[in-house]
Each structure stands twice: as C-alpha cells, then as structure tokens.
Motif scaffolding. Structure first.
Motif, mmCIF file in Angstrom:
data_model
loop_
_atom_site.group_PDB
_atom_site.id
_atom_site.type_symbol
_atom_site.label_atom_id
_atom_site.label_comp_id
_atom_site.label_asym_id
_atom_site.label_seq_id
_atom_site.Cartn_x
_atom_site.Cartn_y
_atom_site.Cartn_z
ATOM 1 N N UNK A 168 44.002 37.804 43.744
ATOM 2 C CA UNK A 168 45.073 38.382 42.943
ATOM 3 C C UNK A 168 45.078 37.817 41.524
ATOM 4 N N UNK A 169 44.833 36.509 41.429
ATOM 5 C CA UNK A 169 44.791 35.871 40.106
ATOM 6 C C UNK A 169 43.601 36.406 39.313
ATOM 7 N N UNK A 170 42.452 36.590 39.962
ATOM 8 C CA UNK A 170 41.267 37.127 39.269
ATOM 9 C C UNK A 170 41.509 38.556 38.793
ATOM 10 N N UNK A 171 42.350 39.272 39.512
ATOM 11 C CA UNK A 171 42.629 40.652 39.140
ATOM 12 C C UNK A 171 43.671 40.751 38.023
ATOM 13 N N UNK A 172 44.151 39.597 37.570
ATOM 14 C CA UNK A 172 45.051 39.601 36.430
ATOM 15 C C UNK A 172 46.506 39.359 36.753
#
Length: 334
Positions: free
Chosen positions: A286-290
């Motif tokens: 989720x963090x990598x997806x922004x």
C-alpha cells in the motif's frame, strides 16, 4: 480450592472435640490427685483446645475472597492465626507447665497418694487412645497432601501449616501422655513426687520446642515465602517451552495462602512467531502504491499491541490450567 473438601477443617474439628473432652477429664483428675504431671497434661490439652479453635478461626477467616481492601484475598490470615496459636502454646503450654513442674521439685504441691494412682492412670490411658485417634486422622490427611514430597519438606515448605500444627500438637500430646504415665509409674514405685514433677517439666519442654517450630514455619509464610525450588523450576520450564516465548528473563513466586500463589515473570516473546508477514507485506505494498505511510504504520503498531496482549492472555490461561494453585499472574514483556 473448594472449601467443602478442605481437609484442614476435618482435622481441626476432630482435634477440638477430642482435646475438649480430655481437658475436662485431666483437670478433674488433677483436682482429685494434685499430680504435677496431670496438671501439665491438663494445661497441655487446654492449650491445644484453645489453639485449635484459633486454627479454625484462621481457616474461616482465610476463606474471604478478594475485595477492594484485600485485592489478593485473605488467605494468609490462616498463617497469622497459626502464629498466634504458636505463641499461645509457648506461653500457656511451655511457660505454665514448666514453671509448675520446677516449683513442684522444690516444694511439693501434694503428698503422693498411692490410692489415686489408678485414677490418674485411667485418665491418661483414655487420653492416649483419644490423642492417638486424632493423630491418626491428621496423619492420613497429611499423607494425602504429601504426594511425592518428604514429611520434612511439607512441614517446612508446605503452604498449609494447619494440618502440620495439629499433627505436631497431637504427636507431642501422645508423647506427653507417655511421659506423664512414666512419671506417675516411677512415683508410684519409689513413693516420691520427684519423677512426677520431672515428667511435668519434660512435657513443658516438648511444648516449647513445638511452639518455636510452628512460629518459624508460619512466620516464613507471613513474610512472603516462595514456593519450593522444584515447583518454581517446573513453572519456569513450562513458560520457557511455550511456543511464543523466546526465554524467561526472571520469575518470582509468593505464597498468598493455601493453594494460592502469586506469580511475577518477565519474558521475551518470539518476534518471528508473532509476526504476521502477509499483513506487513500488504501494508508495504500500500505504501509503495502511494498511500500515506503514517496511518498504515499506526494501524500496524495497534495491531501489534493487540497481538501481544492476546498472546499474554493465552499464556496466562495456559499457566492457570497447568498450575491451578496460581491465583494471580503478572507477566511483563521484555
């Protein structure tokens, strides 16, 4: 602990009934014969009766459950009353009996009368059988509680000295009766008051030794004695092999009352076992997806706290199931 099955109550009530009967019989015998050893035995039985009433009061008092004023319950009040009982035995049993015996050596309180010999013998013989019967009951209850432990271990390290107190009192009582019989027999043979007086002193010394031993045992329990080293080792080993526990940093126990133990332990959990890899990977994705990292990290921390809390609760339930005598548990995470 289920009070209906409290062996201490059976033993103490049996001892009260037996010793009350003997107190009346022995005082009656002393009023007729004026024998020092008979008075010593009368005082002995009176002290035993009074002290066993105190033991019964202690048992009833210790049954009070936890409250705001006593959050751990009042189980240790049994030790307090047992200690008061020991003090009573020392001053009434040892003090009065020994004093009367010593004074009888130098100034006889009676002229030895052979015609009263058999009266005293009959009363003491009755005492021997009654004391022996109560002693048998106490011994059977002690053997039931003893298990694999030695008698010395259960006397010095057991958590319920009430049965121990009755067992010691009645053992000394039987020994005292034999001593009094011997003193009377020698006085009859030699027509002298001296053996009778010496027997009174010996009975007093027996009572003094017993009182000191009971005071020592109950005093240790009152000031917070731990369970036996073997029991602590079993508890530590059980916690140490629990799947989510990495190691036990420290462990302490305290006896709160009969079958009531307080456990305090500092433990280190296995982070890897409690670590939910799939959930962390999903959060990282989720963090990598922004997604904003802060709310995700806060959720992760809250989830970790809940996981640790649930694991502590599971461990506490497992400990209580394995060691039902542990009534209070305080676990600290290292």
């Amino acid at each position: 602990m289920k009070y209906a099955k409290d062996d201490s109550v059976v033993v103490v009530l049996s001892a009260i009934c037996g010793n009350l009967l003997l107190t009346i019989a022995k005082f009656s015998g002393w009023l007729i014969s004026r024998s020092p050893s008979m008075l010593a035995e009368a005082i002995h039985s009176f002290a035993d009766t009074a002290n066993q009433i105190l033991l019964y009061v202690g048992i009833q008092h210790s049954r009070s459950g936890p409250s705001r004023e006593f959050p751990w319950g009042q189980g240790s009040s049994r030790y307090l009353w047992n200690l008061i009982s020991a003090v009573g035995i020392f001053f009434v049993g040892f003090g009065a009996t020994t004093y009367h015996g010593i004074s009888s050596l130098f100034k006889p309180h009676y002229a030895f009368r052979s015609e009263l010999y058999w009266l005293s013998i009959t009363i003491l013989a009755l005492s021997f059988f009654v004391e022996g019967y109560v002693l048998t009951i106490a011994y059977k209850k002690m053997k039931k509680k003893q298990g694999r432990r030695s008698l010395r271990n259960i006397v010095l390290s057991g958590d319920d000295p009430t049965i121990t107190a009755v067992l010691l009192e009645d053992s000394i009582a039987v020994l005292g009766v034999v001593t009094a019989l011997t003193g009377l027999w020698l006085s009859h043979i030699y027509q002298s008051h001296l053996p009778d007086a010496v027997a009174s002193i010996i009975i007093g010394i027996f009572l003094g030794i017993m009182a000191v031993l009971l005071a020592f045992v109950n005093g240790r329990l009152l000031i917070g004695m731990a369970v036996s080293e073997e029991k602590e080792k079993d508890i530590r080993q059980f916690i140490g092999i629990y799947p989510s526990v990495e190691k036990v940093i420290s462990l302490k126990t305290q006896i709160l009352g009969p079958n009531m133990v307080k456990l305090t332990a500092e433990i280190e959990f296995h982070g890897g076992i409690m670590f939910d890899r799939k959930q962390v990977e999903a959060d990282a994705e989720l963090i990598r997806q922004g997604e904003e990292p802060l709310p995700i990290l806060v959720d992760t921390i809250e989830r970790t706290v809940r996981v640790v809390g649930n694991e502590i609760n599971k461990l506490e339930r497992a400990i209580r199931e394995r060691f039902p005598e542990i009534s209070s548990i305080s676990l600290e995470v290292y």
